[in-house]
Structures are given as structure tokens and as C-alpha cells.
Design a protein around this motif. Structure first.
Motif, short mmCIF file in Angstrom:
data_model
loop_
_atom_site.label_atom_id
_atom_site.label_comp_id
_atom_site.label_asym_id
_atom_site.label_seq_id
_atom_site.Cartn_x
_atom_site.Cartn_y
_atom_site.Cartn_z
N VAL A 186 -40.72 4.25 -2.21
CA VAL A 186 -39.77 5.01 -3.03
C VAL A 186 -38.45 5.16 -2.27
O VAL A 186 -37.36 5.04 -2.83
CB VAL A 186 -40.34 6.40 -3.41
N LYS A 187 -38.57 5.41 -0.98
CA LYS A 187 -37.37 5.55 -0.15
C LYS A 187 -36.56 4.24 -0.17
O LYS A 187 -35.34 4.26 -0.31
CB LYS A 187 -37.83 5.87 1.27
N LYS A 188 -37.28 3.12 -0.06
CA LYS A 188 -36.59 1.82 -0.11
C LYS A 188 -35.89 1.64 -1.45
O LYS A 188 -34.78 1.09 -1.53
CB LYS A 188 -37.59 0.68 0.08
N ALA A 189 -36.53 2.07 -2.51
CA ALA A 189 -35.92 1.96 -3.84
C ALA A 189 -34.64 2.79 -3.89
O ALA A 189 -33.62 2.36 -4.45
CB ALA A 189 -36.90 2.44 -4.91
N PHE A 190 -34.68 3.97 -3.28
CA PHE A 190 -33.49 4.82 -3.26
C PHE A 190 -32.37 4.11 -2.49
O PHE A 190 -31.20 4.09 -2.93
CB PHE A 190 -33.81 6.17 -2.60
N ILE A 191 -32.70 3.50 -1.36
CA ILE A 191 -31.68 2.79 -0.56
C ILE A 191 -31.08 1.65 -1.39
O ILE A 191 -29.87 1.42 -1.39
CB ILE A 191 -32.29 2.27 0.76
N HIS A 192 -31.95 0.95 -2.12
CA HIS A 192 -31.48 -0.16 -2.97
C HIS A 192 -30.54 0.36 -4.08
O HIS A 192 -29.51 -0.25 -4.37
CB HIS A 192 -32.68 -0.89 -3.56
N PHE A 201 -40.99 0.56 -12.87
CA PHE A 201 -39.53 0.61 -12.62
C PHE A 201 -39.14 -0.53 -11.68
O PHE A 201 -38.13 -1.20 -11.88
CB PHE A 201 -39.13 1.96 -11.99
N GLU A 202 -39.94 -0.72 -10.64
CA GLU A 202 -39.63 -1.77 -9.67
C GLU A 202 -39.62 -3.14 -10.33
O GLU A 202 -38.75 -3.97 -10.08
CB GLU A 202 -40.69 -1.78 -8.55
N TYR A 250 -30.50 -0.12 -10.12
CA TYR A 250 -31.55 -0.24 -11.15
C TYR A 250 -30.85 -0.05 -12.50
O TYR A 250 -29.85 0.65 -12.58
CB TYR A 250 -32.62 0.83 -10.96
N THR A 251 -31.41 -0.66 -13.54
CA THR A 251 -30.73 -0.57 -14.82
C THR A 251 -31.59 0.01 -15.93
O THR A 251 -32.83 -0.13 -15.92
CB THR A 251 -30.23 -1.97 -15.27
N SER A 252 -30.94 0.67 -16.87
CA SER A 252 -31.63 1.11 -18.09
C SER A 252 -32.04 -0.11 -18.89
O SER A 252 -31.47 -1.19 -18.72
CB SER A 252 -30.68 1.95 -18.95
N LEU A 253 -33.04 0.08 -19.76
CA LEU A 253 -33.52 -1.05 -20.59
C LEU A 253 -33.25 -0.76 -22.06
O LEU A 253 -33.19 0.38 -22.49
CB LEU A 253 -35.02 -1.24 -20.40
N ASP A 254 -33.14 -1.85 -22.80
CA ASP A 254 -32.90 -1.75 -24.24
C ASP A 254 -34.18 -1.65 -25.05
O ASP A 254 -34.21 -1.03 -26.10
CB ASP A 254 -32.18 -3.03 -24.69
N ASP A 255 -35.23 -2.31 -24.54
CA ASP A 255 -36.48 -2.35 -25.31
C ASP A 255 -37.66 -2.48 -24.35
O ASP A 255 -37.83 -3.53 -23.71
CB ASP A 255 -36.44 -3.54 -26.28
#
Ligand code: DMJ
Length: 626
Positions: free
Chosen positions: A139-145, A553-554, A564-569
């Protein structure tokens, strides 16, 4: 036989049986020994009689030490302790104790729910400690990304558009992602990020506060004021904290709040206007003239804490006027319509829901009370309990065919029809209900202290049921990510052909996802509730659910170049992507996931309340200055 027809409890019956058995045995023995005939024969010392005597002694010993009713007496009477069990025999018979083997200690009796929980606990793999630490690192790595995408392409803007690699100011231009992300970086001990974000705030925020244009009172309070106050507190706690002096955060929070106060002071009623223009200190109603009920009632944790820190009561005074006013308004079993007018101070329309525009009204009732329990704000607790009763009575239903518990809406008010629509936003409710039930301590501790009422237990059960539903809203889709809104097949409503796409989900026929509602904005509410429920129930399933959401999410929202991006569908593979990383992904979603996998002494629920944007604010006690 029903227990009503029993003159005694089963315990009494067992006790009497045991007494009877011991008494009859005694009679047999004495009868055998002391009849004249036996005396004579004993004198003669016949081998047969001697053997019979040995046999009787042996039987006596076995019956005394293995009599199960006796066992249950000692365990009940002595409250399962062994000491009094021993006493019973010491007093009751000389020499017996030498032969007495302690009965095995019985586990305390558990309710069926607790049995399931304790099974779950013992099912947790023995080496899970290090596994959760590793997951927390992910999770920490995701935050750094996420931060590196923002820093590289949007530093100083409100939000990152990760696909077009640029920034956008959707919240008035105060660099909302910087402030929203800062305390998460502090909690994760990411010194570089703390330094980058802190330095930006010190250098740029004062100028933005004095020169920017229109901002929304609610969004700016929960994200920016809340973020700064939490950063102030956390950086004060950590003397080696990187970045500017803590007072920089407090000063910026105060400067900003001073302008935001205009929304309250220029309103003719206790209900503030929804927008403020920073550079000219004016306030304005939203187009249409109405404020959202949740927006006007979700400012108090922040303004109260600011008054506490600065010693100036004006912030708390203005914000609390709103809740005092809410107390006087007519409600529907504690539930309130989602619009309110700052000109009349009255509700507008009858639309009642716990999703958008309604949600955090209910959340702040309990949290503001928790923030300062020694104050005379018990009316908030009463309003909260009344509202929860109203939710249970008017909004909670079960889906078909498999019985998921959900919270629907009353779009036309209490006299209109029920809509089985549930926003993802409603998934804050399980966490809030759990918090409201135990006030932040674990369920086990609350049971030990005997502090849970029947209503608390019922609310905790509803919290657990709703958390499951929120999790299934993720599990039912092809991506494993929840849509913005779900409907539930239920009494009076059914729709086919609009499922989430995961044909293996048990709830594929329960959950309906309409085309317009299939987007995912990286929202936090479900993982927020999983975090609180994990802390309170200690049931590892909440961690497992959180992990599977994180993995989704990953897999589907991570953008290689950063962010990270929101999704449409969320129902199709691969999902169509939107081009936006909301500030709350760093402020809330990743923070709650990180805390879900941390020890419970990190930001303990007994010492902090999280504002609605996940910024931890210390609970105010009379004796401590925080
Ligand atoms: C956040 O800004 C807050 O959690 C708010 O209370 C609701 N909406 C978003 C997250 O979904």
C-alpha cells in the motif's frame, strides 16, 4: 419442553441429580458395611467380601471424580475458575483431594456470532503477521506511485489527470492533493513526501489563500483545513518530522478558516452559504439557493479543533450553531431531507438518503459527540441514535434472492415510495455504526466491560451486514471494483440483464448496476468501514476483503507513468479509464488500507476521530493540550 415449564434451570436440575447420586451411593455403602450380617462376615475376613469392598471403593472414586453434573456445578458456581472447585472438595471430604484431578477448564460460553469470529481468528494463518506487514508495504508503494505521478505532472494543482499527464484545479486551486496527502505520508513515515508537500505548503499556500477565487466551504474545510490541522498535530508528535515547523500548518489553517467564516457570518440564518470567494471575502449560495444538508453539517470537527488550538471560540461557535439549529428542525424519525436553505433555515423538499448530500450529517452527529464527550453536546448522541433507529425502520431492506442487507432511499419523502438504490457513498455507514456502538474500543473489551446495550449490539450487527454488502458490490463486478451506485433486486423491484459481470458471484442476481452508474472514482468508503470494523471486531476477514479491493485497484487503475485513474465502467474487461485521480485516493483510500494492515496502536480509535476526509483529529480531553 420449553424452559418456561421447568421449575428450575437446567443447572439446578443437574445440581440436584448430583446430590441425589452422592446420597444414594453413601446409603449403599453404609448399608453394605453396617448391617449386622456384613459386620459378621467382615470379621471373618472372607476374600470375596474384601474384593467386593475394593470394588465399591473404586466405583465410589470413579463416580465422584467423573460425575459430569458435579463438573458443571463447579464451573458455574465458581465462575469457571478452578480454585473454588478445589475448595468445594477440600471442605466436602478429607483425603478426597489427593485423588481429585482438576476438571478441564471450560471455555466461556460464546454467542453464535462470536463462535464464528473465534473460528475465523483461529483460521488465520499463523505467519499472517509478516504477511500483513508485506501487504502494508504494498500500500505504501502504491502511495509513492500515486504521489510521484502527481508530483511529476500536477504539483500545486488540485488533482492529477494521469492519462493526459497534467494537472487540473477542480477544487478552487489550493493544491488540494498536496494537503490531502500530507498526513497519509506522515503516518506512512515517508519523509521525502512529507518534506515535498510541507515545503510546497509553506511556500505557496499563503499566497493561494489570499488570491484564489471561489471555493466550496465543505470541500475546502474537510480536505484543506482538516488536512492542515491533522498535519499540525502529527508533526508536533514527531520531533524528527521533515518539512516546516508545525505552526506553519496551523497558521495556514487559521488564515483559511478566517475567510471561510464569511459563509456563516453573512448568512441570515444558522445555515452557512455553500461557497466563498477567497480574494474578496464574500460568500454565496449555490446555484438554486440551496445548501446540501451534509455539507452544512460536516464542518464542526475541524472548526472545533481550530478553536481549541487557537483559544478563539469563534470557529466552534459558528459551526456548532448549525448543529444546534438542526436539533430544532422537524425530522422524520431522525432522518433529514438532503437540501436546506440558508435563507430560511428550513429543509427543502423531502428527499431522504444516506448517499450524496445526506451521508456525513449522520457521521458527524456521532463523531462531534465523540470529539468532546465531556461537553454538553449529548443532544448529538441522542440525534444520532434516533437517526439510526429511523434508518433501520425506514431504509434498511434485504435483497432477493440471497438476502444482502442494504440501505435504500426515500426520494419523495416518507410518504412516497422506497427506492432500492444505494450509493457507494453509503458504505461509510458500517464504520460509523461500529464506532457509535463501542465508541472506538474493541467489541471484546466492550463485552468485558459490559458496556454494550442491546441497541449497540444490534447496530454492530447491522454494521457487519452492511459491510458485507459493500464488499459484495466490489466482488460482483468483472474488475472487482464497485460501481458508484448499485440497485438491489428486492420486494417490489426487479431488473434483469444489468449485472456486474462476475458470473461466479453468489450475488450476481441480487445486485443491479445501471449503465450510467458503472464508474469508479477510487472512493474510500468501503475500505474506511473495513478498517473500523477490523479495529473493533478484530475479525481478519475485513483485512482479507480490503486486500482483495486493493489488488483490484492495483490491477485496473494503476497508470504506468504515475498515479491511479478513475474508471468509466467496472463491469467490463478491460475497463474503460477516466482521466482523473481524486485527492481522496491519497487522503483516504490508501490511508485506510494502510491502517487496516497496521497495528491498532497506530492512530487508535480511542484517541482520534477521523474527519470525513480521513484526517485524524485528536479527541479533546480537558487535561491535555494537543
Ligand atoms: C470525500 O470527499 C469525503 O469522504 C466525503 O465525505 C464524501 N466524498 C468523498 C469521498 O468519496
Amino acid at each position: 419442553m420449553s424452559s418456561k415449564t421447568l421449575p428450575y434451570s437446567m443447572k439446578d436440575v443437574q445440581y440436584d441429580n448430583a446430590k441425589f447420586r452422592r446420597r444414594s451411593l453413601f446409603q449403599v455403602i453404609s448399608h453394605t458395611f453396617f448391617t449386622k450380617k456384613v459386620k459378621r462376615e467382615c470379621m471373618a475376613c472372607s476374600t470375596g467380601k474384601f474384593l467386593a469392598l475394593l470394588l465399591i471403593c473404586g466405583l465410589t472414586y470413579i463416580m465422584v471424580t467423573h460425575a459430569s453434573p458435579l463438573h458443571s456445578i463447579t464451573s458455574h458456581v465458581s465462575n469457571v475458575g478452578s480454585e473454588k472447585g478445589d475448595m468445594f472438595f477440600i471442605n466436602g471430604g478429607i483425603g478426597v483431594r489427593r485423588f481429585w484431578r482438576k476438571p478441564p477448564k471450560l471455555p466461556p460460553r460464546l454467542s453464535p456470532d462470536e463462535v464464528i469470529n473465534s473460528n475465523n481468528k483461529s483460521m488465520a494463518k499463523p505467519d499472517m503477521g509478516s504477511e500483513w506487514t508485506a501487504r502494508q508495504e504494498s500500500v505504501k508503494k502504491a502511495f509513492i506511485h500515486a504521489w510521484s505521478g502527481y508530483k511529476n505532472y500536477a504539483m500545486g494543482n488540485d488533482e492529477l489527470m494521469p492519462l493526459s499527464k497534467r494537472g487540473v484545479d477542480g477544487l478552487g486551486g489550493l493544491g488540494a492533493t498536496v494537503v490531502d496527502a500530507l498526513d497519509t505520508a506522515m503516518i506512512m513515515k515517508l519523509d521525502d513526501v512529507v518534506f515535498e508537500a510541507g515545503s510546497w505548503i509553506e511556500k505557496h499556500l499563503p499566497e493561494r489563500i489570499s488570491h484564489k477565487g471561489q471555493v466550496n466551504l465543505f470541500e475546502t474545510t474537510i480536505r484543506v483545513v482538516g488536512g492542515l490541522l491533522s498535519a499540525y498535530h502529527l508533526s508536533n508528535l514527531n520531533p524528527t518530522n521533515k518539512g516546516p515547523k508545525p505552526s506553519v500548518y496551523l497558521q495556514n489553517a487559521k488564515n483559511l478558516a478566517d475567510v471561510l467564516l464569511t459563509a456563516f457570518t453573512s448568512s441570515p440564518t444558522a445555515i452557512p452559504f455553500s461557497d466563498v470567494v477567497l480574494h474578496d471575502h464574500t460568500a454565496h449560495a449555490a446555484p438554486g439557493g440551496l445548501s446540501s444538508t451534509s455539507e452544512a453539517t460536516t464542518l464542526q470537527l475541524e472548526f472545533n479543533y481550530l478553536s481549541y488550538l487557537t483559544g478563539d471560540p469563534k470557529y466552534s461557535f459558528e459551526a456548532m450553531k448549525v448543529l444546534e439549529h438542526m436539533k430544532t428542525l422537524p425530522k422524520f424519525e431522525g432522518l433529514v431531507p438532503i437540501y436546506i436553505s440558508p435563507s430560511s433555515g428550513e429543509f427543502s423538499g423531502g428527499n431522504i438518503r444516506l448517499g450524496s448530500r445526506g451521508d456525513s450529517y449522520y457521521e458527524y452527529l456521532i463523531k462531534v459527540w465523540l470529539q468532546q464527550r465531556q461537553s454538553n453536546w449529548t443532544y448529538l448522541h441522542d440525534m444520532y441514535l434516533e437517526a439510526v433507529k429511523g434508518v433501520k425502520h425506514l431504509l434498511v431492506r434485504k435483497s432477493k434472492p440471497n438476502g444482502l442487507v442494504f440501505v435504500g432511499e426515500l426520494p419523495e419523502g416518507v410518504d412516497g415510495g422506497f427506492s432500492p438504490k444505494m450509493d457507494h457513498l453509503v458504505c461509510f455507514l458500517p464504520g460509523t455504526l461500529a464506532l457509535g456502538a463501542t465508541n472506538g474500543i474493541t467489541k471484546a473489551k466492550a463485552m468485558e466491560e459490559n458496556s454494550l446495550t442491546f441497541e449497540d449490539l444490534e447496530n454492530l450487527k447491522l454494521a457487519e451486514d452492511l459491510a458485507k454488502t459493500c464488499f459484495e458490490m466490489y466482488a460482483v463486478t468483472s474488475t472487482g471494483l464497485a460501481p458508484e451506485i448499485a440497485y438491489f433486486n428486492s420486494e417490489g423491484y426487479s431488473e434483469n440483464g444489468l449485472d456486474g459481470g462476475n458470473k461466479t458471484s453468489e450475488y450476481i442476481h441480487d445486485i443491479v448496476i445501471k449503465h450510467a452508474d458503472r464508474h469508479n472514482l477510487l472512493r474510500p468508503e468501503t475500505v474506511e468501514s473495513l478498517f473500523i470494523l477490523y479495529r473493533i471486531t478484530e475479525n481478519p476477514k475485513y483485512r482479507e476483503w480490503g486486500w482483495s479491493i486493493f489488488e483490484a485497484f492495483e490491477k485496473y487503475t494503476k497508470v504506468d507513468s504515475g498515479g491511479y485513474t478513475s474508471l468509466d465502467d467496472v463491469t467490463v474487461l478491460p475497463p474503460r479509464r477516466r482521466d482523473k485521480m481524486e485527492t481522496f485516493f491519497l487522503g483516504e483510500t490508501l490511508k485506510y488500507l494502510y491502517l487496516l494492515f497496521s497495528d491498532s496502536n497506530v492512530i487508535p480509535l480511542t484517541e482520534f476521530v477521523f474527519n470525513t476526509e480521513a484526517h485524524p483529529i485528536p479527541i479533546i480531553t480537558k487535561d491535555k493540550k494537543q
